[in-house]
Design an enzyme around this catalytic site. Structure first.
Site, PDB file in Angstrom:
ATOM      1  N   HIS A 139      -2.697  -1.243  -3.247  1.00  9.50           N
ATOM      2  CA  HIS A 139      -3.829  -0.336  -3.059  1.00  9.50           C
ATOM      3  C   HIS A 139      -3.647   0.887  -3.959  1.00  9.50           C
ATOM      4  O   HIS A 139      -2.703   1.671  -3.762  1.00  9.50           O
ATOM      5  CB  HIS A 139      -3.927   0.103  -1.593  1.00  9.50           C
ATOM      6  CG  HIS A 139      -4.160  -1.033  -0.652  1.00  9.50           C
ATOM      7  ND1 HIS A 139      -3.987  -0.915   0.710  1.00  9.50           N
ATOM      8  CD2 HIS A 139      -4.547  -2.323  -0.859  1.00  9.50           C
ATOM      9  CE1 HIS A 139      -4.272  -2.068   1.298  1.00  9.50           C
ATOM     10  NE2 HIS A 139      -4.611  -2.939   0.350  1.00  9.50           N
ATOM     11  N   SER A 162       0.858  -1.184   0.000  1.00  6.95           N
ATOM     12  CA  SER A 162       0.000   0.000   0.000  1.00  6.95           C
ATOM     13  C   SER A 162       0.894   1.233   0.000  1.00  6.95           C
ATOM     14  O   SER A 162       1.686   1.410  -0.919  1.00  6.95           O
ATOM     15  CB  SER A 162      -0.948  -0.028   1.198  1.00  6.95           C
ATOM     16  OG  SER A 162      -1.857   1.057   1.141  1.00  6.95           O
ATOM     17  N   THR A 163       0.817   2.073   1.032  1.00  8.56           N
ATOM     18  CA  THR A 163       1.599   3.301   1.085  1.00  8.56           C
ATOM     19  C   THR A 163       3.086   3.008   0.912  1.00  8.56           C
ATOM     20  O   THR A 163       3.655   2.219   1.639  1.00  8.56           O
ATOM     21  CB  THR A 163       1.379   4.021   2.421  1.00  8.56           C
ATOM     22  OG1 THR A 163      -0.017   4.209   2.628  1.00  8.56           O
ATOM     23  CG2 THR A 163       2.087   5.369   2.437  1.00  8.56           C
ATOM     24  N   MET A 185      -0.187   1.149   5.016  1.00  3.79           N
ATOM     25  CA  MET A 185      -1.001   1.545   6.154  1.00  3.79           C
ATOM     26  C   MET A 185      -2.103   0.516   6.380  1.00  3.79           C
ATOM     27  O   MET A 185      -2.654  -0.033   5.434  1.00  3.79           O
ATOM     28  CB  MET A 185      -1.598   2.923   5.864  1.00  3.79           C
ATOM     29  CG  MET A 185      -2.504   3.502   6.925  1.00  3.79           C
ATOM     30  SD  MET A 185      -2.949   5.225   6.519  1.00  3.79           S
ATOM     31  CE  MET A 185      -3.732   5.034   4.927  1.00  3.79           C
ATOM     32  N   ASP A 204      -4.162  -4.951   5.959  1.00  3.58           N
ATOM     33  CA  ASP A 204      -4.569  -5.820   4.859  1.00  3.58           C
ATOM     34  C   ASP A 204      -3.472  -6.844   4.547  1.00  3.58           C
ATOM     35  O   ASP A 204      -2.308  -6.487   4.396  1.00  3.58           O
ATOM     36  CB  ASP A 204      -4.863  -4.976   3.617  1.00  3.58           C
ATOM     37  CG  ASP A 204      -5.500  -5.791   2.498  1.00  3.58           C
ATOM     38  OD1 ASP A 204      -6.093  -6.846   2.801  1.00  3.58           O
ATOM     39  OD2 ASP A 204      -5.418  -5.352   1.341  1.00  3.58           O
TER      40      ASP A 204
END
Length: 363
Positions: A208, A181-182, A302, A305
């Protein structure tokens, strides 16, 4: 108190962003109209995080970001349009050191700020905690390190070998599942760039990201990595030496079609908070293949998940790796996997590819 510098050439956008963050007493706000003013404001204000428009006249967002990272490294969140050009520029910004991005709302800005504001606020808060000093120019530094460390295990060891307990002719011997993600795009560059083109297992990736960005991500990685990288916008049969990027704003699942396993896009499920969902992808992979033929990799991001499903994979006899806290931009997802006792290995980003190559060769 988070000191936030908002940089945007649009007076309307500056006003709307100022209204959003002024409602929260946890922010101290400053604004700049362009890149030159942003660099000047940084000297005295010393922000904890910056929101930076990608498209600005004069010194554009990429040029401004480059100067920020060279002169006074600081967590930066890019504000981007939902176009292919905007996506390409945003991915370049992430490679230059931006920690995250958020797509600007389209249409009447003032009418959409109420739905846009919560996501923006969460992204900025997460960015304020990012490990910017260790991740500055991450892709360039790590690619050199991984390619220096991998050759010892990427020669004959990576040649395709007969799979154990293969159900039918042509079925893949195993599958690598990666979640991020991030901070994920540069981390993916580092990991995939350290894998040989003859990797015998396909790789599926849930990053993401909006749908308008995942195609650009796949094209960018395809140009940087030895492996073939494609976006799974339609059902695609899994093949060794290929990386399948889940299409944004949806999920990806592994299923059987015409005698083989395929990566298939699926509508978002309300059972999962983030999309494309790492948990859902790994769940489907575990339904399609035995745990011993799966490897899970959880990178910077973040939230949590992927942590549940990858912990379940390890408990069932599969192999997992979590990026270390020292190199993760945000140690949310991999940190949750470690806390759950679900990581077979915890490693710095520059070591992930070598661990993965060894694990695949041994299984």
């Amino acid at each position: 108190m988070i000191k936030l510098l908002v940089v945007d050439d649009s007076a309307l956008m500056r006003r709307l962003l100022a209204e959003v963050f002024s409602r929260d007493e946890g922010f101290e706000l400053a604004v700049a109209r362009d890149g030159h003013e942003a660099l000047e404001r940084m000297v005295g204000f010393r922000p904890d995080v910056i929101t930076l428009d990608v498209n600005m006249p004069g010194m554009n967002g990429l040029e401004t970001l480059d100067q920020i990272m060279l002169l006074q490294p600081c967590p930066v969140v890019m504000l981007s349009s939902l176009t292919r050009h905007g996506a390409d520029e945003t991915l370049e910004a992430l490679a230059l050191g931006a920690v995250d991005f958020i797509a600007k709302p389209t249409g009447a800005l003032s009418m959409q700020m109420e739905t846009f504001a919560p996501a923006l606020m969460a992204t900025v808060r997460a960015a304020a905690t990012a490990r910017i000093r260790r991740t500055h120019r991450l892709a360039e530094r790590v690619r050199l390190k991984t390619r220096a460390s991998v050759p010892a295990v990427t020669g004959p060891d990576l040649a395709p070998r007969p799979a154990r307990s293969v159900a039918s002719v042509g079925e893949i011997p195993g599958l690598v599942v990666i979640g991020a993600s991030t901070g994920g795009p540069p981390a993916l560059d580092a990991v995939l760039g350290g894998l040989g083109a003859d990797l015998p297992w396909p790789v599926v990736v849930a990053q993401h990201m909006p749908a308008s960005f995942t195609g650009s991500l796949a094209r960018r990685l395809d140009g940087l990595c030895p492996l073939r990288v494609i976006e799974a916008a339609t059902p695609l049969r899994l093949e060794p030496g290929t990386v399948y990027i889940a299409r944004g704003d949806a999920d990806m699942i592994i299923g059987r079609r015409k005698g083989g396993l395929s990566a298939m896009p699926a509508p978002q499920s309300d059972r999962f908070r983030w999309h494309p969902s790492v948990d859902r992808l790994m769940d489907s992979a575990m339904e399609a293949l035995p745990a011993g033929r799966l490897a899970g990799v959880l990178l910077t991001g973040m939230g949590n998940d992927g942590a549940r499903a990858m912990a379940a994979l390890k408990a069932a006899g599969g192999w997992t790796i979590a990026e270390s806290e020292e190199t993760a931009v945000v140690w949310g997802m991999p940190g949750e996997l470690v806390k759950a006792g679900g990581a077979s290995v915890v490693a710095d980003i520059g070591e992930v590819a070598a661990h993965l190559v060894t694990a695949v060769a041994e299984r």
